[in-house]
Design a protein around this motif. Structure first.
Motif, mmCIF file in Angstrom:
data_model
loop_
_atom_site.group_PDB
_atom_site.id
_atom_site.type_symbol
_atom_site.label_atom_id
_atom_site.label_comp_id
_atom_site.label_asym_id
_atom_site.label_seq_id
_atom_site.Cartn_x
_atom_site.Cartn_y
_atom_site.Cartn_z
ATOM 1 N N GLU A 40 -1.265 -5.714 71.253
ATOM 2 C CA GLU A 40 -1.397 -4.802 72.381
ATOM 3 C C GLU A 40 -0.902 -3.499 72.205
ATOM 4 O O GLU A 40 0.196 -3.271 71.407
ATOM 5 C CB GLU A 40 -0.611 -5.780 73.579
ATOM 6 N N ASP A 41 -1.526 -2.415 72.671
ATOM 7 C CA ASP A 41 -1.326 -1.037 72.712
ATOM 8 C C ASP A 41 0.246 -0.725 73.113
ATOM 9 O O ASP A 41 0.580 -1.289 74.108
ATOM 10 C CB ASP A 41 -2.099 -0.055 73.027
ATOM 11 N N GLN A 42 1.300 -0.265 72.377
ATOM 12 C CA GLN A 42 2.367 -0.018 72.769
ATOM 13 C C GLN A 42 3.020 1.676 72.120
ATOM 14 O O GLN A 42 2.337 2.053 71.146
ATOM 15 C CB GLN A 42 3.409 -0.753 72.098
ATOM 16 N N VAL A 43 3.608 2.158 73.336
ATOM 17 C CA VAL A 43 4.079 3.534 73.010
ATOM 18 C C VAL A 43 5.542 3.474 73.263
ATOM 19 O O VAL A 43 6.072 3.258 74.327
ATOM 20 C CB VAL A 43 3.400 4.641 73.717
ATOM 21 N N THR A 44 6.557 3.748 72.409
ATOM 22 C CA THR A 44 8.032 3.617 72.472
ATOM 23 C C THR A 44 8.526 5.004 72.321
ATOM 24 O O THR A 44 8.308 5.557 71.249
ATOM 25 C CB THR A 44 8.567 2.510 71.745
ATOM 26 N N GLN A 45 9.474 5.302 73.162
ATOM 27 C CA GLN A 45 10.350 6.825 72.751
ATOM 28 C C GLN A 45 11.502 6.480 72.898
ATOM 29 O O GLN A 45 12.252 5.351 73.544
ATOM 30 C CB GLN A 45 9.909 7.646 74.238
ATOM 31 N N SER A 46 12.268 7.270 72.003
ATOM 32 C CA SER A 46 13.649 7.096 71.766
ATOM 33 C C SER A 46 14.103 8.528 71.595
ATOM 34 O O SER A 46 13.646 9.431 70.967
ATOM 35 C CB SER A 46 13.955 6.134 70.570
ATOM 36 N N PRO A 47 15.583 8.788 71.807
ATOM 37 C CA PRO A 47 16.413 7.859 72.788
ATOM 38 C C PRO A 47 15.896 7.942 74.129
ATOM 39 O O PRO A 47 14.912 8.584 74.533
ATOM 40 C CB PRO A 47 17.880 8.476 72.472
ATOM 41 N N GLU A 48 16.443 6.860 75.070
ATOM 42 C CA GLU A 48 15.890 7.032 76.412
ATOM 43 C C GLU A 48 16.643 8.248 77.143
ATOM 44 O O GLU A 48 16.082 8.655 77.933
ATOM 45 C CB GLU A 48 16.697 5.698 76.954
ATOM 46 N N ALA A 49 17.900 8.691 76.628
ATOM 47 C CA ALA A 49 18.579 9.631 77.224
ATOM 48 C C ALA A 49 19.251 10.398 76.081
ATOM 49 O O ALA A 49 19.661 9.791 75.054
ATOM 50 C CB ALA A 49 19.607 9.441 78.354
ATOM 51 N N LEU A 50 19.447 11.591 76.388
ATOM 52 C CA LEU A 50 19.831 12.610 75.184
ATOM 53 C C LEU A 50 20.842 13.877 75.846
ATOM 54 O O LEU A 50 20.138 14.391 76.737
ATOM 55 C CB LEU A 50 19.028 13.071 74.317
ATOM 56 N N ARG A 51 21.946 13.647 75.551
ATOM 57 C CA ARG A 51 22.736 15.075 76.301
ATOM 58 C C ARG A 51 22.854 15.993 74.958
ATOM 59 O O ARG A 51 23.640 15.549 74.043
ATOM 60 C CB ARG A 51 23.806 14.518 76.829
ATOM 61 N N LEU A 52 22.693 17.297 75.091
ATOM 62 C CA LEU A 52 23.199 18.249 74.189
ATOM 63 C C LEU A 52 23.732 19.312 74.615
ATOM 64 O O LEU A 52 23.940 19.658 75.999
ATOM 65 C CB LEU A 52 21.713 18.787 73.567
ATOM 66 N N GLN A 53 24.409 20.018 73.946
ATOM 67 C CA GLN A 53 25.089 21.645 74.291
ATOM 68 C C GLN A 53 24.191 22.460 74.027
ATOM 69 O O GLN A 53 23.164 22.084 73.080
ATOM 70 C CB GLN A 53 26.583 21.714 73.576
ATOM 71 N N GLU A 54 24.106 23.400 74.949
ATOM 72 C CA GLU A 54 23.319 24.487 74.800
ATOM 73 C C GLU A 54 23.498 24.962 73.175
ATOM 74 O O GLU A 54 24.468 25.167 72.666
ATOM 75 C CB GLU A 54 23.694 25.673 75.681
ATOM 76 N N GLY A 55 22.083 25.060 72.662
ATOM 77 C CA GLY A 55 22.109 25.604 71.168
ATOM 78 C C GLY A 55 22.211 24.359 70.111
ATOM 79 O O GLY A 55 21.850 24.662 69.060
ATOM 80 N N GLU A 56 22.284 23.244 70.638
ATOM 81 C CA GLU A 56 22.432 22.051 69.659
ATOM 82 C C GLU A 56 21.126 21.492 69.581
ATOM 83 O O GLU A 56 20.649 20.840 70.346
ATOM 84 C CB GLU A 56 23.602 21.039 70.333
ATOM 85 N N SER A 57 20.363 21.780 68.531
ATOM 86 C CA SER A 57 19.091 21.152 68.255
ATOM 87 C C SER A 57 18.853 19.838 67.812
ATOM 88 O O SER A 57 19.960 19.222 67.516
ATOM 89 C CB SER A 57 18.576 21.923 66.935
ATOM 90 N N SER A 58 17.852 19.378 68.213
ATOM 91 C CA SER A 58 17.689 17.811 68.075
ATOM 92 C C SER A 58 16.128 17.395 68.086
ATOM 93 O O SER A 58 15.340 18.157 68.381
ATOM 94 C CB SER A 58 18.336 16.786 69.319
ATOM 95 N N SER A 59 16.007 16.175 67.984
ATOM 96 C CA SER A 59 14.613 15.660 68.052
ATOM 97 C C SER A 59 14.427 14.405 68.694
ATOM 98 O O SER A 59 15.248 13.588 68.924
ATOM 99 C CB SER A 59 14.055 15.338 66.668
ATOM 100 N N LEU A 60 13.154 14.213 69.458
ATOM 101 C CA LEU A 60 12.935 13.146 70.220
ATOM 102 C C LEU A 60 11.702 12.405 69.602
ATOM 103 O O LEU A 60 10.934 12.980 69.112
ATOM 104 C CB LEU A 60 12.423 13.570 71.898
ATOM 105 N N ASN A 61 11.785 11.266 69.671
ATOM 106 C CA ASN A 61 10.927 10.316 68.987
ATOM 107 C C ASN A 61 9.631 9.804 69.908
ATOM 108 O O ASN A 61 10.139 9.152 70.953
ATOM 109 C CB ASN A 61 11.689 9.344 68.147
#
Lengths: 112, 108
Positions: free
Chosen positions: B1-22
């Motif tokens: 079955e086709d599946q799409v999964t995103q992580s993390p569910e929630a992300l809290r960053l400080q202004e200027g703090e770079s990150s990545s969503l998957n």
């Protein structure tokens, strides 16, 4: 630039009533998608149309039907409404099946 | 079955703090992967389209990349106005399916 237009924006219906949601795609777009989004949930695919023919079918209840008309606008007809049908209903349109879809602002349906 | 999964569910960053969503996917016949931003009570706003592994798209502080199994949305030096839910959607042979989204909060 013209966007996807949905009407009405808000709708309140009683249980067992019927509702019709309308979607006017971006001009020249030939594909329309319908999604249902409950609170805090991701959009759930209902059904899509390409060139006025149904192209894909998702988790659309049998109580719901939809069609795309000759002017490419689409309508989602919902009968025997249940409390659980309360949600945001989004329509999106695209040019062809494999390109990005642009969403309307949604119709918020509340069933009481 | 086709599946799409995103992580993390929630992300809290400080202004200027770079990150990545998957966004990882298991689908039959990938025909396109799309990133959207959604604000509460509004329709998803289109950000990027990716079609093939190795492809990258960039817009302001956002950059999307695609491999054969996943996509990343990189956010560089985010600002509070980047706070939203970021959704990825995958066009398959059967539908256009969304992941559950990542709820991003950027604190000043």
């Amino acid at each position: 630039a013209a966007g996807v237009i949905q009407s009405p924006r808000h709708l309140i219906k009683e249980k067992r009533e019927t509702a019709t949601l309308k979607c006017y795609p971006i001009p020249r777009h030939d594909t329309v998608y319908w999604y249902q989004q409950g609170p805090g949930q991701d959009p759930q695919f209902l059904i899509s149309f390409y060139e006025k023919m149904q192209s894909d079918k998702g988790s659309i209840p049998d109580r719901f039907s939809a069609q795309q008309f000759s002017d490419y606008h689409s309508e989602l007809n919902m009968s025997s409404l249940e409390l659980g049908d309360s949600a945001l209903y989004f329509c999106a349109s695209s040019l062809g099946l494999n390109t990005e879809a642009f969403f309307g602002q949604g119709t918020r349906l509340t069933v009481v | 079955e086709d599946q799409v999964t995103q992580s993390p569910e929630a992300l809290r960053l400080q202004e200027g703090e770079s990150s990545s969503l998957n966004c990882s996917y298991t689908v039959s016949g990938l025909r396109g992967l799309f990133w959207y931003r959604q604000d509460p009570g509004k329709g998803p706003e289109f950000l990027f389209t990716l079609y093939s592994a190795g492809e990258e798209k960039e817009k302001e502080r956002l950059k999307a990349t695609l491999t054969k199994k996943e996509s990343f949305l990189h956010i560089t030096a985010p600002k509070p106005e980047d706070s939203a839910t970021y959704l990825c959607a995958v066009r398959t042979n059967n539908d256009m399916r969304f992941g559950a989204g990542t709820r991003l909060t950027v604190k000043p």
